[in-house]
Design an enzyme around this catalytic site. Sequence first.
Site, PDB file in Angstrom:
ATOM      1  CG  ASP A 104      -3.714   6.856   2.560  1.00  0.00           C
ATOM      2  OD1 ASP A 104      -3.456   5.652   2.354  1.00  0.00           O
ATOM      3  OD2 ASP A 104      -4.253   7.279   3.606  1.00  0.00           O
ATOM      4  CG  HIS A 121      -1.624   1.258   1.493  1.00  0.00           C
ATOM      5  ND1 HIS A 121      -2.478   1.923   0.632  1.00  0.00           N
ATOM      6  CD2 HIS A 121      -1.518   2.058   2.583  1.00  0.00           C
ATOM      7  CE1 HIS A 121      -2.864   3.059   1.190  1.00  0.00           C
ATOM      8  NE2 HIS A 121      -2.291   3.158   2.369  1.00  0.00           N
ATOM      9  CG  HIS A 133       0.923   6.925   4.247  1.00  0.00           C
ATOM     10  ND1 HIS A 133       1.274   6.130   3.204  1.00  0.00           N
ATOM     11  CD2 HIS A 133      -0.350   6.557   4.565  1.00  0.00           C
ATOM     12  CE1 HIS A 133       0.274   5.327   2.883  1.00  0.00           C
ATOM     13  NE2 HIS A 133      -0.727   5.558   3.701  1.00  0.00           N
ATOM     14  CD  GLU A 187      -3.316   6.198  13.543  1.00  0.00           C
ATOM     15  OE1 GLU A 187      -2.440   6.927  14.030  1.00  0.00           O
ATOM     16  OE2 GLU A 187      -4.511   6.208  13.919  1.00  0.00           O
ATOM     17  CG  ASP A 188      -1.763   1.271  10.442  1.00  0.00           C
ATOM     18  OD1 ASP A 188      -2.550   1.748  11.286  1.00  0.00           O
ATOM     19  OD2 ASP A 188      -1.962   1.302   9.232  1.00  0.00           O
ATOM     20  CG  ASP A 194     -23.855  19.135 -23.998  1.00  0.00           C
ATOM     21  OD1 ASP A 194     -24.693  18.369 -23.480  1.00  0.00           O
ATOM     22  OD2 ASP A 194     -23.532  20.219 -23.503  1.00  0.00           O
TER      23      ASP A 194
HETATM   24 MN    MN Z   1      -2.616   4.553   4.091  1.00  0.00          MN
END
Ligand code: MN
Length: 719
Positions: A139, A48, A72, A76-77, A261
């Site tokens: 992201d 990712h 990134h 957080e993870d 159009d």
């Molecule tokens: Mn991410």
Amino acid sequence: MIRQYELVEKIKSYDPDADEDMINRAYVFAMKAHGAQKRASGDPYFSHPVEVAYKLTQFKLDTASIVTALLHDVVEDTEVSLDDIEASFGREIRGLVDGVTKLSRLEGKSENLKQAENFRKLLIAMSEDLRVLLVKLADRLHNMETLGHIKSPEKRQRIARETVEIYAALAERIGMRHVKEELQELAFKELYPEARESIIKRLDYLREQGAAELEKTKAIIEEKLHEAGLANAQIIGREKKPFSIWKKMEGKNTSFEQLTDIVAFRIVVGDIAECYQALGAIHAQWHTIPGRFKDYISTPKSNGYQSLHTAILGPGQQRIEIQIRTEAMDEIAEYGLAAHWAYKQSGHPLKDGKQFRWIRELLEILDKSSNPEEFLENTKLEMYQDQVFCFTPKGDILAFPRGATPVDFAYGVHSGVGDTCVGAKINGRIVPLRTKLKNGDQVEIITSKTQTPSPTWERFVVTGKARSEIRKYVRTQQRTEYIALGRAILTKTFKQENEDFSEKMIEPHLPHFGKKEVDDLLADVGEGLLSRQQVTDVVIGQKKPQNNSGVGSVISNFTNPFRKKKSAAGAPMPIKGLIPGMALYFAGCCHPIPGDRIVGIVTTGKGVTIHTMECETLENYADAPERWIDVAWERDHMEGGHIARLRAHVSHEPAALATVTNVIAKENGNISNLKIINRSTDFFEILLDIEVRDLRHLGNIIAGLRSKEVVQNVERYQT
Ligand code: MN
């Protein structure tokens, strides 16, 4: 998955000076940090961030952005901290990763889409650096591409809605049409698959029907441009996207059948002069449709977009939309500020050093803009920097001026909430009421029916609403007190004159005092603007010498300087939650006693000082949350003394002070200090320090004092 060398080569292709070593290190760092983590698709999680980084190479972004994309999600993870990032990659990368992490924590918080605009502003205000927003958009783009792997349909729908309302709109705001359209299409597929299918079918049909016509039109336009000397003009027929057709149909209430159009032509030429030349050639040949010509070259849109727009009745009398611009403008139209920014980086057309703050870039555009509407739009963007956006516990977003406090927040919710506010939690932690709110804070107001607004709040609130509500309350409150005080003073004075006080006696004399209501006169007496002597002189008509024998001399005996501190040394520790071995102090500003809600402030090398939650001094520590410790009283009732401070208004008459001290003695309170801070002809204001066991003991003393006629009012005094 994209390999390390592929990523590096891609970056090198547009930025030969890219820091290859740092990119390689970030690649390995992220791979190790994510380890065996998996995506919903079953792919290794690490795929990712690599995809996100690769997307950013499309915008030709710099090393720092690519490295940020790779890193990134690690904070957080994974176990990695921001400090770890700074140690390996420096402060700039730390700041960027921190920014993206903060934005990620807001995901899924935009449930209430009525508030989408506030939410977008919040994201912009929190981004500060344009690159943070770009990484976040890439992201989201990759997460949308892999949305199908998420099992729960509700979750997929929620993410898709958020993508349209928040992220696609953000991409548009910074001019990234390309990203906006991709996000919209991916979300559209999830939200309205059937509508999308029928639009695509209709597009296929129209394409087949009109293919020959389209080529013919394109050839004719090309011919006319060549005749005008624009041999290098490129003409691109661009089909509109299903989502934008859907939006148009929603807005204009048109049906599929009326949809004709579907193609717009774009003419890309060498320079600005050629843009107007091309426009002239086209307008000379065909009829223009009134009201459709727009010159975004001389007046760019606030997101940096530049182009000429026109619409004509083309060959075969069909409506044709045409956009005319240069190659550089075309790039900005697709990639917006990202392209703008890439140019700056490469030192291409706009070379003035490394200024990343995207807001400055917008201000630059503002300089070029002369349209008042554009100006307004830009001013609004700038204003986000002066605002904070905070969440209610239900997830609603409220906007406040920067510097706003929980009290402003409480009044922002409802004036009733403000009036009864006793405390606040920010992100689950109890904070002083004068704490300054930050972007993205979740604020919970603690209320109590018995609480009333404190005049001291007026010193730190910043919103007009909070200020006026507090003033309104204080004014009526004061007046009520003054009226009661005035009534008490006159009742007593009349009694001394052997008269029973009644409002009827006062009423005929109101004009003499220039008053309309009895209450107005009583309020003046209470406030000390009018003496009881002046009133009795007029109403009773007798003049007796006033009796205030010797009070002054009594007072002077009590005016000792105050002790600053009372330590509990020697007594058993009355407080839970202390760090063993630390000295304990009770703050001299707010005099906490058992039963009060309290907090501890750590002073290095000194110990812990206990304050009440209401204490104003706590403001000094608002920026140092690490010094706050959660403490509580060991028991609500305690042997041994704690000093509480009271303020009282007492009638100016003999034995008044004796009455006060008697009440306190009878309740087993020990007066450790007494000070007169104000004197008028009718009453004086005193401060009393009393040693008490706890809040209930103090409550008994206050009740005892209030029952005495000489005491006009009494309250806890805390500063
Ligand atoms: Mn991410």
